[in-house]
Design an enzyme around this catalytic site. Sequence first.
Site, PDB file in Angstrom:
ATOM      1  N   HIS A 168     -71.650 -48.414  -3.793  1.00  0.00           N
ATOM      2  CA  HIS A 168     -71.706 -49.595  -2.855  1.00  0.00           C
ATOM      3  C   HIS A 168     -71.077 -51.102  -3.450  1.00  0.00           C
ATOM      4  O   HIS A 168     -71.512 -52.360  -2.938  1.00  0.00           O
ATOM      5  CB  HIS A 168     -72.218 -49.371  -1.617  1.00  0.00           C
ATOM      6  CG  HIS A 168     -72.296 -47.902  -1.062  1.00  0.00           C
ATOM      7  ND1 HIS A 168     -73.180 -47.244   0.553  1.00  0.00           N
ATOM      8  CD2 HIS A 168     -71.638 -46.907  -1.394  1.00  0.00           C
ATOM      9  CE1 HIS A 168     -72.233 -46.942   1.090  1.00  0.00           C
ATOM     10  NE2 HIS A 168     -71.210 -45.886   0.314  1.00  0.00           N
ATOM     11  N   GLU A 174     -66.656 -41.900   7.754  1.00  0.00           N
ATOM     12  CA  GLU A 174     -68.160 -41.216   6.710  1.00  0.00           C
ATOM     13  C   GLU A 174     -68.814 -42.121   6.219  1.00  0.00           C
ATOM     14  O   GLU A 174     -70.599 -41.968   6.102  1.00  0.00           O
ATOM     15  CB  GLU A 174     -67.743 -40.021   5.613  1.00  0.00           C
ATOM     16  CG  GLU A 174     -68.479 -39.569   5.037  1.00  0.00           C
ATOM     17  CD  GLU A 174     -70.038 -40.663   3.802  1.00  0.00           C
ATOM     18  OE1 GLU A 174     -69.845 -40.266   3.540  1.00  0.00           O
ATOM     19  OE2 GLU A 174     -69.333 -41.867   3.527  1.00  0.00           O
ATOM     20  N   GLU A 175     -68.180 -43.525   6.020  1.00  0.00           N
ATOM     21  CA  GLU A 175     -69.225 -44.832   5.574  1.00  0.00           C
ATOM     22  C   GLU A 175     -69.866 -44.745   7.358  1.00  0.00           C
ATOM     23  O   GLU A 175     -70.929 -45.837   6.591  1.00  0.00           O
ATOM     24  CB  GLU A 175     -68.539 -45.763   5.016  1.00  0.00           C
ATOM     25  CG  GLU A 175     -68.154 -45.434   4.134  1.00  0.00           C
ATOM     26  CD  GLU A 175     -68.927 -44.991   2.842  1.00  0.00           C
ATOM     27  OE1 GLU A 175     -69.840 -45.453   2.861  1.00  0.00           O
ATOM     28  OE2 GLU A 175     -68.717 -44.705   1.818  1.00  0.00           O
ATOM     29  N   ASP A 213     -65.167 -45.062  -3.694  1.00  0.00           N
ATOM     30  CA  ASP A 213     -66.320 -44.443  -3.051  1.00  0.00           C
ATOM     31  C   ASP A 213     -65.601 -44.203  -1.494  1.00  0.00           C
ATOM     32  O   ASP A 213     -65.437 -45.351  -0.905  1.00  0.00           O
ATOM     33  CB  ASP A 213     -67.705 -44.587  -2.580  1.00  0.00           C
ATOM     34  CG  ASP A 213     -68.695 -44.045  -1.391  1.00  0.00           C
ATOM     35  OD1 ASP A 213     -67.934 -43.084  -1.431  1.00  0.00           O
ATOM     36  OD2 ASP A 213     -69.298 -44.841  -1.550  1.00  0.00           O
ATOM     37  N   HIS A 238     -62.868 -38.615   1.699  1.00  0.00           N
ATOM     38  CA  HIS A 238     -63.398 -39.017   2.633  1.00  0.00           C
ATOM     39  C   HIS A 238     -63.072 -40.390   2.672  1.00  0.00           C
ATOM     40  O   HIS A 238     -62.338 -40.903   1.215  1.00  0.00           O
ATOM     41  CB  HIS A 238     -64.654 -39.863   2.920  1.00  0.00           C
ATOM     42  CG  HIS A 238     -65.320 -40.950   2.461  1.00  0.00           C
ATOM     43  ND1 HIS A 238     -65.673 -41.851   3.244  1.00  0.00           N
ATOM     44  CD2 HIS A 238     -66.381 -40.689   1.681  1.00  0.00           C
ATOM     45  CE1 HIS A 238     -66.823 -42.884   1.937  1.00  0.00           C
ATOM     46  NE2 HIS A 238     -67.082 -41.337   1.481  1.00  0.00           N
ATOM     47  N   ASP A 282     -67.403 -36.055  -2.616  1.00  0.00           N
ATOM     48  CA  ASP A 282     -67.386 -37.657  -3.157  1.00  0.00           C
ATOM     49  C   ASP A 282     -68.239 -38.067  -3.982  1.00  0.00           C
ATOM     50  O   ASP A 282     -67.909 -37.378  -5.447  1.00  0.00           O
ATOM     51  CB  ASP A 282     -68.621 -37.421  -2.436  1.00  0.00           C
ATOM     52  CG  ASP A 282     -69.052 -38.770  -1.127  1.00  0.00           C
ATOM     53  OD1 ASP A 282     -68.921 -40.130  -2.009  1.00  0.00           O
ATOM     54  OD2 ASP A 282     -68.950 -39.034   0.202  1.00  0.00           O
TER      55      ASP A 282
END
Length: 351
Positions: free
Chosen positions: A315, A205-206, A173, A62, A228
């Site tokens: 994150h 995606e998030e 990410d 992503h 990922d």
Amino acid sequence: MNKEFLKEMLNTVSVTGNEEALQQKIIDYSKSFADKLMVDPMSNVISVINPKSDFRIMLCGHADEIGFRVTYVDEGGFIHVQRAGGVNPKLYVGYPMQIIHEENGKYNKINGVGVYTRDLLKKSEFDESDLLIDIGANSKEEALKLVSVGDSVCADTVVRELLNDNFSCRALDDKSGAFTVIEAGRKAKEKGSDNGIYVNTSTGEESSGRGAYFASEGIKPDCAVIVDVTWASDYPGTDKGTTGDIKVGGGPVLCLSGMVNKKLNTLMQEIAKEKNIPLQYEIAGGRTATDGDTIAFTGNGVPIVLVSIPERYMHSSVEVTNWKDIEQCIELIAEFCVRIKKDFDFNTLKI
Ligand SMILES: [Zn+2]
């Protein structure tokens, strides 16, 4: 692998919902190897190798990143935001921030900082409404000359090299994964794969999984490899009992889960053994919390395999991954694209 291109990807803001600036760069980069390039209304980029082949492998990483979107500018010129994806707003108090404002296809970067007070840090229940961005404006009017509602907001970071091939940046990410699928597609072509390879840098995606859904329904792949990042457990405060024993620098991570096709995992294991690529394992009791969950349920169902890049501090703005892990993921997936053939039996049972 072209490290400089991953660095450029990391320096290009792609907060979920506003991925176009990055996707445009990926289009330019992919022209060097793709036989065909496709885009769609979800801002997906799909680089195709061997488009005439009737066996289609989808590679998906992503392109979007977590961050915020501007909701409101107050009388004092301070910027208010809403979360975009699973982001913790408290991490941005007292942190360098950037706002990306698009005007006529150009992306202007506005410097800001996350407003800091000692009381803010003490707040136990910190919400997105507690995070304000100071761009130095003296009034609402002044700020609105540069910033609009809907603009992307994220931490202002640079790539920092650490010891032992580790490096740090925000949004590894999943820009490291998007980069991996691009480079794996490029390498599979160099290795002479005759399969149809559909490299998708997906959007959303998030937040919604919108990109992977559109891409997979459009491609109709025979199988999909999703790349990922995943939680490493090699730093203080982590629990190997729940996360598994996963090291940054320890090699690609295969996911063991009912969502993942066991035969595809076996093929990955065979290739890794032959190529001396160390593998690590993670367990997903249910869904994998990646685009793989979306792709698996498209069309008549798609067999998936999930290859993850081990990562510390997911994150956050100081995510850490390892160059060697990325290189090994690229080699593993490129070789997979060469070896899997149209007659591959995805079934795990015999009649
Ligand atoms: Zn991700």
